[in-house]
Design an enzyme around this catalytic site. Sequence first.
Site, PDB file in Angstrom:
ATOM      1  N   ILE A  51       0.861  -1.172   0.000  1.00  0.00           N
ATOM      2  CA  ILE A  51       0.000   0.000   0.000  1.00  0.00           C
ATOM      3  C   ILE A  51       0.904   1.231   0.000  1.00  0.00           C
ATOM      4  CG2 ILE A  51      -2.029  -1.089   1.072  1.00  0.00           C
ATOM      5  CD1 ILE A  51      -1.229   0.008   3.745  1.00  0.00           C
ATOM      6  N   ASP A  52       0.374   2.331  -0.494  1.00  0.00           N
ATOM      7  CA  ASP A  52       1.178   3.556  -0.623  1.00  0.00           C
ATOM      8  C   ASP A  52       1.797   3.960   0.705  1.00  0.00           C
ATOM      9  OD1 ASP A  52       0.234   3.565  -3.201  1.00  0.00           O
ATOM     10  OD2 ASP A  52      -1.231   5.167  -2.878  1.00  0.00           O
TER      11      ASP A  52
END
Length: 236
Positions: A51-52
């Site tokens: 995930i970012d």
Amino acid sequence: MNIDIIFENNEFVAVNKPSGLLSIPDRMGKEISLKDLLKEKYGNIYTVHRIDRDTSGIILFAKTEEAHKELSRLFEGRDMKKYYLGLVNGQMINPAGTIDAAIMEHPGKATKMITHVKGKPSVTDYEVQEKFRLYSWVQFQIHTGRTHQIRVHMQHIGHTIVCDEIYGDPKPVLLSSIKRNFKLAKAADEEKPILSRLALHSFRLMFTLNDEDFELEAPVPKDLKALLQQLRKWKG
């Protein structure tokens, strides 16, 4: 740094990643990542998805090659149900809907994605949970796993994620923008933001692994909770 473990067994570990921490090492390898921290704890660990950096929430890492192969297969197909929560700019006209818009890399910017007919198929469902004067609190379910998918899709329909420095407005959320007749405390030189990071949280994963059903959740972090509390307080 303490690792907030949501769940673990012999096959995988689910972690609640804080905003600002890389999921896996970047190309430069200079910054510490969640994977680095898990390697120190477990030794061998396998990347399943990511995930970012600025997104908080649940992320899985496999402990064995077999689990890595199976979990990766679940993510690549549609057998892994992935839910996010986020605050977007503006009041959404439709309380729920589906965004079906292909995504590809920006031809001139390596770290940016765009919607384009030549891109890979990308599908996001959304459902508004709460409406505020300037914002909407939204639940997303992504059926594909493209880079920055939710952020790109929300830009596509004109409701960017709050504090998104790539696809929207990076400006932090200030209480003065929410509270009417706001007055800065005499002792303060400037107003401190309620939120200055991407308002997106990986909330829930649902899947079946080796005939066992899992429903794992990462609670909404304190910073997003505090912002929601203020939005509700000054809603009128």
